[in-house]
Design a protein around this motif. Structure first.
Motif, PDB file in Angstrom:
ATOM      1  N   SER A 146      75.427  63.065   1.246  1.00 48.89           N
ATOM      2  CA  SER A 146      75.098  64.443   1.336  1.00 48.89           C
ATOM      3  C   SER A 146      73.816  64.828   1.533  1.00 48.89           C
ATOM      4  CB  SER A 146      75.833  64.909  -0.017  1.00 48.89           C
ATOM      5  OG  SER A 146      75.082  64.641  -1.211  1.00 48.89           O
ATOM      6  N   GLY A 147      72.756  63.837   1.602  1.00 48.57           N
ATOM      7  CA  GLY A 147      71.522  64.162   1.631  1.00 48.57           C
ATOM      8  C   GLY A 147      70.842  64.687   0.372  1.00 48.57           C
ATOM      9  N   ILE A 148      71.485  64.868  -0.941  1.00 49.99           N
ATOM     10  CA  ILE A 148      70.906  65.146  -2.122  1.00 49.99           C
ATOM     11  C   ILE A 148      69.964  63.960  -2.667  1.00 49.99           C
ATOM     12  CG2 ILE A 148      71.371  65.743  -4.504  1.00 49.99           C
ATOM     13  CD1 ILE A 148      74.097  66.951  -3.599  1.00 49.99           C
ATOM     14  N   VAL A 149      70.288  62.568  -2.230  1.00 52.30           N
ATOM     15  CA  VAL A 149      69.418  61.736  -2.643  1.00 52.30           C
ATOM     16  C   VAL A 149      68.934  60.964  -1.085  1.00 52.30           C
ATOM     17  CG1 VAL A 149      69.223  59.314  -3.543  1.00 52.30           C
ATOM     18  CG2 VAL A 149      70.136  61.152  -4.997  1.00 52.30           C
ATOM     19  N   ILE A 150      67.771  60.967  -1.026  1.00 53.37           N
ATOM     20  CA  ILE A 150      67.156  60.209   0.193  1.00 53.37           C
ATOM     21  C   ILE A 150      66.280  59.014   0.220  1.00 53.37           C
ATOM     22  CG2 ILE A 150      67.453  62.310   1.687  1.00 53.37           C
ATOM     23  CD1 ILE A 150      64.495  62.780   1.070  1.00 53.37           C
ATOM     24  N   PRO A 151      66.224  58.183   0.789  1.00 56.00           N
ATOM     25  CA  PRO A 151      65.318  57.108   0.693  1.00 56.00           C
ATOM     26  C   PRO A 151      63.984  57.759   0.711  1.00 56.00           C
ATOM     27  CG  PRO A 151      66.618  56.967   2.745  1.00 56.00           C
ATOM     28  CD  PRO A 151      66.756  58.122   2.378  1.00 56.00           C
ATOM     29  N   ASN A 152      63.010  56.954  -0.015  1.00 58.15           N
ATOM     30  CA  ASN A 152      61.649  57.366  -0.671  1.00 58.15           C
ATOM     31  C   ASN A 152      60.573  56.181  -0.394  1.00 58.15           C
ATOM     32  OD1 ASN A 152      59.588  57.877  -2.273  1.00 58.15           O
ATOM     33  ND2 ASN A 152      60.361  59.745  -2.702  1.00 58.15           N
ATOM     34  N   PRO A 165      71.413  71.678   6.037  1.00 62.18           N
ATOM     35  CA  PRO A 165      72.687  72.308   6.039  1.00 62.18           C
ATOM     36  C   PRO A 165      73.742  71.493   5.256  1.00 62.18           C
ATOM     37  CG  PRO A 165      71.783  72.338   8.202  1.00 62.18           C
ATOM     38  CD  PRO A 165      70.960  71.541   7.572  1.00 62.18           C
ATOM     39  N   THR A 166      73.862  70.138   5.617  1.00 65.18           N
ATOM     40  CA  THR A 166      74.597  69.338   4.841  1.00 65.18           C
ATOM     41  C   THR A 166      74.535  69.381   3.277  1.00 65.18           C
ATOM     42  OG1 THR A 166      74.721  67.846   6.943  1.00 65.18           O
ATOM     43  CG2 THR A 166      75.651  66.985   4.690  1.00 65.18           C
ATOM     44  N   THR A 167      73.304  69.375   2.991  1.00 64.64           N
ATOM     45  CA  THR A 167      72.966  69.227   1.469  1.00 64.64           C
ATOM     46  C   THR A 167      73.630  70.558   0.973  1.00 64.64           C
ATOM     47  OG1 THR A 167      71.061  67.981   1.977  1.00 64.64           O
ATOM     48  CG2 THR A 167      71.231  68.686  -0.104  1.00 64.64           C
ATOM     49  N   LEU A 168      73.120  71.776   1.578  1.00 61.45           N
ATOM     50  CA  LEU A 168      73.497  72.927   1.131  1.00 61.45           C
ATOM     51  C   LEU A 168      75.082  73.091   0.869  1.00 61.45           C
ATOM     52  CD1 LEU A 168      70.996  75.426   2.899  1.00 61.45           C
ATOM     53  CD2 LEU A 168      71.606  75.284   0.337  1.00 61.45           C
ATOM     54  N   LEU A 169      75.755  72.531   1.882  1.00 61.41           N
ATOM     55  CA  LEU A 169      77.250  72.861   1.854  1.00 61.41           C
ATOM     56  C   LEU A 169      77.660  71.856   0.833  1.00 61.41           C
ATOM     57  CD1 LEU A 169      79.832  73.905   3.063  1.00 61.41           C
ATOM     58  CD2 LEU A 169      79.614  71.879   4.897  1.00 61.41           C
ATOM     59  N   THR A 170      77.213  70.703   0.550  1.00 62.88           N
ATOM     60  CA  THR A 170      77.870  69.660  -0.595  1.00 62.88           C
ATOM     61  C   THR A 170      77.505  70.486  -1.754  1.00 62.88           C
ATOM     62  OG1 THR A 170      76.980  67.789   0.648  1.00 62.88           O
ATOM     63  CG2 THR A 170      77.474  67.526  -1.633  1.00 62.88           C
ATOM     64  N   ILE A 171      76.374  71.170  -1.900  1.00 62.08           N
ATOM     65  CA  ILE A 171      76.226  71.847  -3.423  1.00 62.08           C
ATOM     66  C   ILE A 171      76.847  72.985  -3.492  1.00 62.08           C
ATOM     67  CG2 ILE A 171      74.373  73.053  -4.543  1.00 62.08           C
ATOM     68  CD1 ILE A 171      72.420  71.290  -3.541  1.00 62.08           C
ATOM     69  N   ALA A 172      77.367  73.418  -2.506  1.00 60.83           N
ATOM     70  CA  ALA A 172      78.296  74.783  -2.622  1.00 60.83           C
ATOM     71  C   ALA A 172      79.592  74.408  -3.146  1.00 60.83           C
ATOM     72  CB  ALA A 172      78.390  75.661  -1.288  1.00 60.83           C
ATOM     73  N   THR A 203      80.195  77.847   9.033  1.00 60.76           N
ATOM     74  CA  THR A 203      78.750  77.714   9.143  1.00 60.76           C
ATOM     75  C   THR A 203      78.501  76.862  10.354  1.00 60.76           C
ATOM     76  OG1 THR A 203      78.828  76.042   7.517  1.00 60.76           O
ATOM     77  CG2 THR A 203      78.146  78.234   6.633  1.00 60.76           C
ATOM     78  N   GLY A 204      79.461  76.656  11.078  1.00 61.94           N
ATOM     79  CA  GLY A 204      79.137  75.766  12.210  1.00 61.94           C
ATOM     80  C   GLY A 204      79.080  74.369  12.095  1.00 61.94           C
ATOM     81  N   GLN A 205      79.257  73.981  11.007  1.00 65.30           N
ATOM     82  CA  GLN A 205      78.997  72.415  10.609  1.00 65.30           C
ATOM     83  C   GLN A 205      80.215  71.609  10.889  1.00 65.30           C
ATOM     84  OE1 GLN A 205      76.824  71.363   7.034  1.00 65.30           O
ATOM     85  NE2 GLN A 205      76.634  73.330   6.769  1.00 65.30           N
ATOM     86  N   LEU A 206      81.602  72.218  10.815  1.00 64.75           N
ATOM     87  CA  LEU A 206      82.671  71.545  11.015  1.00 64.75           C
ATOM     88  C   LEU A 206      83.363  72.155  12.472  1.00 64.75           C
ATOM     89  CD1 LEU A 206      85.180  69.651  10.451  1.00 64.75           C
ATOM     90  CD2 LEU A 206      86.172  71.496   8.992  1.00 64.75           C
ATOM     91  N   GLU A 207      83.135  71.137  13.283  1.00 62.50           N
ATOM     92  CA  GLU A 207      83.719  71.511  14.761  1.00 62.50           C
ATOM     93  C   GLU A 207      84.556  70.626  15.406  1.00 62.50           C
ATOM     94  OE1 GLU A 207      79.981  71.870  17.350  1.00 62.50           O
ATOM     95  OE2 GLU A 207      78.883  73.099  16.025  1.00 62.50           O
TER      96      GLU A 207
END
Length: 426
Positions: A146-152, A165-172, A203-207
């Motif tokens: 979901s991109g809540i945790v990313i490589p650092n 957008p993916t991270t926001l949608l996951t949190i929602a 929100t246009g993420q699922l097409e």
């Protein structure tokens, strides 16, 4: 047939559980062909092989073992397959030969009592450690997808960008699903995924690019068994065999523990359940995919109330149907935010066993802790189990409690040490 009353469940619950498991693991029919096509295997061939091996293994599990555990080509195993093809300069047909031989050996082993003995020999603290380790592994998978945790670069992982957008949608989706669970809504995990999908659509993420598509023709027996012997690939066969045994055994113990199937440390109908993934691995290699394993995502179906093989039948049926609905499946699989919240929440459900580990007894606590720590950090269930199997007998020996340990743990402890030194699987 499925013994609903004995398992305290009903058809509606089982169907919802099956759909929940399917949606959390359907990504494999897109991800597996992508990984194996990097090794030169045609995408369409792997696509069909992935579905065929999943249906065969999961139906076998449903009809003969009556468990809500889904079988599909294992993540990690596919990456190892691609790396063997790339680093050893072999054709993918030869490496499919190693998978086929590992599968046949796996079936033969499943007729012996070795794997049942193994499950009975794993001490309680390690069983709880495996379940909790799987919980962290699956939650970390959700956070990463979901991109809540990313490589650092500084410390390997970091916190993601909340504007993505993916991270926001996951949190929602996570908050909606948590609310439904807190309110004890039936089928909360499944409804949470539907709600997230609807938000994603608006929100246009699922097409959706289309609805139906004709399935590609399966390819049969595109493998080279003779090449395994001429190239002396015995260690590759052994690595596939070892990792598959422990990936699957660990996952089954974790799912069974969470669903309450374990009876006095024993796993009923273990032989039949363990034969399901051996069969799926062998069949999968004949059609063109890497080894199969029990899927940790099955825990999402168990969390939704799945307790019998009907859950698995629903999963297998949906996988079989998905060959005609590739555009829809691809669209859902390409929006990780739909399934990530479920994986994160199921991770939390699987932590329950931690309270049953004796944390005051060091030689019981540390091996469990080592498994819990290693599984998510190495992204390998088998490596986590290996660390536990090495440290547990060792600590028992040096504290004078060596006789408490089943002989099979010593054997596998030594095998794992040798495997990690000479041919690490991941």
């Amino acid at each position: 047939m499925f013994k609903f009353k004995q398992n305290n469940t009903n058809i509606r619950t089982e169907v919802v559980a099956g759909i929940t498991t399917f949606l959390t693991m359907v990504y494999i029919i897109v991800v597996n062909p992508t990984i194996l096509s990097s090794a030169g295997v045609p995408f369409d061939q792997v696509f069909m092989a992935t579905i065929i091996s999943t249906v065969v293994g999961t139906v076998f599990m449903a009809l003969f073992a009556n468990y809500p555990i889904a079988i599909a080509p294992g993540m990690g195993m596919n990456a190892y397959f691609a790396s063997v093809v790339a680093t050893q300069g072999l054709s993918y047909q030869v490496v499919f030969g190693t998978v086929f031989l590992a599968g046949v050996l796996f079936i033969l082993l499943s007729f012996t009592t070795l794997r049942e003995t193994l499950i009975g020999a794993i001490p309680a603290s390690l069983k709880f450690g495996i379940t909790s380790g799987l919980g962290l592994f699956i939650a970390f998978l959700g956070l990463r997808m979901s991109g809540i945790v990313i490589p650092n670069e500084a410390n390997m992982v970091g916190f993601g960008d909340l504007h993505e957008p993916t991270t926001l949608l996951t949190i929602a989706g996570l908050f909606i699903t948590l609310l439904l669970l807190a309110w004890n809504v039936k089928g909360a995990l499944f409804l949470g995924m539907i709600a997230t999908g609807i938000i994603g659509f608006f929100t246009g993420q699922l097409e959706f690019t289309g609805l139906l598509s004709a399935p590609p023709a399966p390819v049969f027996f595109d493998l080279d068994i003779g090449g395994v012997f001429t190239n002396g690939l015995y260690t590759v066969v052994f690595a596939f065999l070892l990792v598959t045994i422990f990936d699957t055994t660990g996952t089954m113990v974790g799912v069974a523990e969470q669903a309450g199937f374990m009876k006095n440390g024993q796993f009923p109908r273990a032989k039949t359940a363990l034969l399901a993934d051996a069969t799926a691995t062998t069949v999968g290699s004949m059609f063109g995919t890497s080894p199969s394993s029990a899927y940790v995502e099955s825990t999402s179906g168990v969390a939704a109330g799945g307790r019998t093989g009907l859950t698995s039948i629903v999963v297998a049926g949906l996988f079989a149907l998905s060959i005609f609905f590739t555009p829809i499946i691809s669209a859902i699989a390409n929006v990780p935010a739909i399934t990530a919240p479920v994986l994160i929440i199921v991770g939390s459900f699987m932590m329950e066993g931690l309270s049953r580990i004796d944390w005051r007894t060091f030689d019981e606590a540390f091996p469990a802790f080592a498994i819990i720590l290693t599984m998510p950090l190495t992204s390998s269930i088998a490596t986590g189990i290996a660390i536990g199997f090495i440290t547990y007998p060792l600590l028992k020996l040096v504290t004078g409690k060596g006789k408490e340990v089943h002989w099979i743990l010593y054997v596998f402890g030594i095998i794992f040490v040798l495997q990690m030194i000479y041919f690490p699987a991941h």
